[in-house]
Design an enzyme around this catalytic site. Structure first.
Site, mmCIF file in Angstrom:
data_model
loop_
_atom_site.group_PDB
_atom_site.id
_atom_site.type_symbol
_atom_site.label_atom_id
_atom_site.label_comp_id
_atom_site.label_asym_id
_atom_site.label_seq_id
_atom_site.Cartn_x
_atom_site.Cartn_y
_atom_site.Cartn_z
ATOM 1 N N HIS A 55 0.867 -1.226 -0.082
ATOM 2 C CA HIS A 55 0.003 -0.081 -0.195
ATOM 3 C C HIS A 55 0.875 1.113 -0.133
ATOM 4 O O HIS A 55 0.630 2.308 -0.706
ATOM 5 C CB HIS A 55 -0.805 0.179 1.281
ATOM 6 N N SER A 108 -2.891 -7.633 2.659
ATOM 7 C CA SER A 108 -3.502 -7.513 4.380
ATOM 8 C C SER A 108 -3.695 -8.732 4.685
ATOM 9 O O SER A 108 -3.415 -9.539 5.840
ATOM 10 C CB SER A 108 -4.555 -6.625 4.187
ATOM 11 N N ARG A 131 -1.496 -6.128 -8.488
ATOM 12 C CA ARG A 131 -0.085 -6.801 -7.937
ATOM 13 C C ARG A 131 0.064 -7.960 -9.022
ATOM 14 O O ARG A 131 1.364 -8.037 -9.516
ATOM 15 C CB ARG A 131 -0.363 -7.817 -6.601
ATOM 16 N N LYS A 150 -17.884 -6.961 8.496
ATOM 17 C CA LYS A 150 -16.559 -7.826 8.700
ATOM 18 C C LYS A 150 -16.151 -7.305 10.200
ATOM 19 O O LYS A 150 -15.912 -6.161 10.057
ATOM 20 C CB LYS A 150 -15.568 -7.353 7.656
#
Ligand code: ADP
Length: 161
Positions: free
Chosen positions: A17, A131, A93, A41
């Site tokens: 990030h 993450s 990515r 969540k």
């Protein structure tokens, strides 16, 4: 003034990030790092903790004049419209990110036609970091020091003490 929104959960903020954030700052005068809050969540760090940690990291890497940390819930496009932001940054990515990100950017374009999504490629050394993976490895006692900022690492350790 050129301004862009970099949205994500950032739970936790990783070096991937940070890489994208630094790159975004070479293109835009201001970048809003928008923490998405998902009430369904249970996060590792609460929203308040994430705000505090990310703000400290941004000061440490001397981007405090360029990056604004904010949060929003609900649709990203509604937040962007409200703030009059027309550019959203997403990091890519690997090819595996592409399909989802393409669908997301197309949907966002239909919801807010003036919005452009700009994709920035991560440096190869961060291309496998997420993450979720960081949290998973940390949970089982693996070394994650190379993947997060020392401030993030320290706060993660405090959580399990
Ligand atoms: P989300 O919960 O939406 O996946 P994340 O916080 O994981 O949000 O990621 C926010 C943005 O940062 C996404 O565009 C994601 O592709 C990008 N990102 C996450 N990890 C990396 C990384 N290691 N390198 C580059 N971009 C990344």
């Amino acid at each position: 003034m050129s301004i862009a929104l970099y949205p994500g959960s950032f739970d936790p903020l990783t070096n991937g990030h940070i890489d994208i954030l630094k790159r975004a700052c070479t293109v835009f005068e201001k970048v809003i790092l928008g923490i998405i809050t998902n009430p369904n969540k249970t996060p590792f760090f609460s929203l308040e903790e994430r705000k505090k940690i990310i703000t400290s990291v941004i000061e440490e890497i001397s981007l405090e004049n360029r990056v604004i940390v904010d949060s929003f819930d609900g649709l990203m496009v509604n937040y962007a419209k409200k703030k009059n932001i027309r550019v959203v940054i997403r990091g890519l990515r690997a090819v595996s990110d592409f399909e989802y990100e393409l669908a997301l950017s197309m949907m966002n374009k239909r919801l807010y036609s003036e919005l452009e999504t700009i994709f920035l490629m991560t440096a190869s050394e961060y291309s496998f970091i997420s993450s979720n993976l960081v949290k998973e490895v940390f949970k089982y006692g693996g070394d994650i020091k190379n993947y997060v900022h020392p401030i993030v690492f320290e706060e993660m350790q405090k959580k399990i003490k």
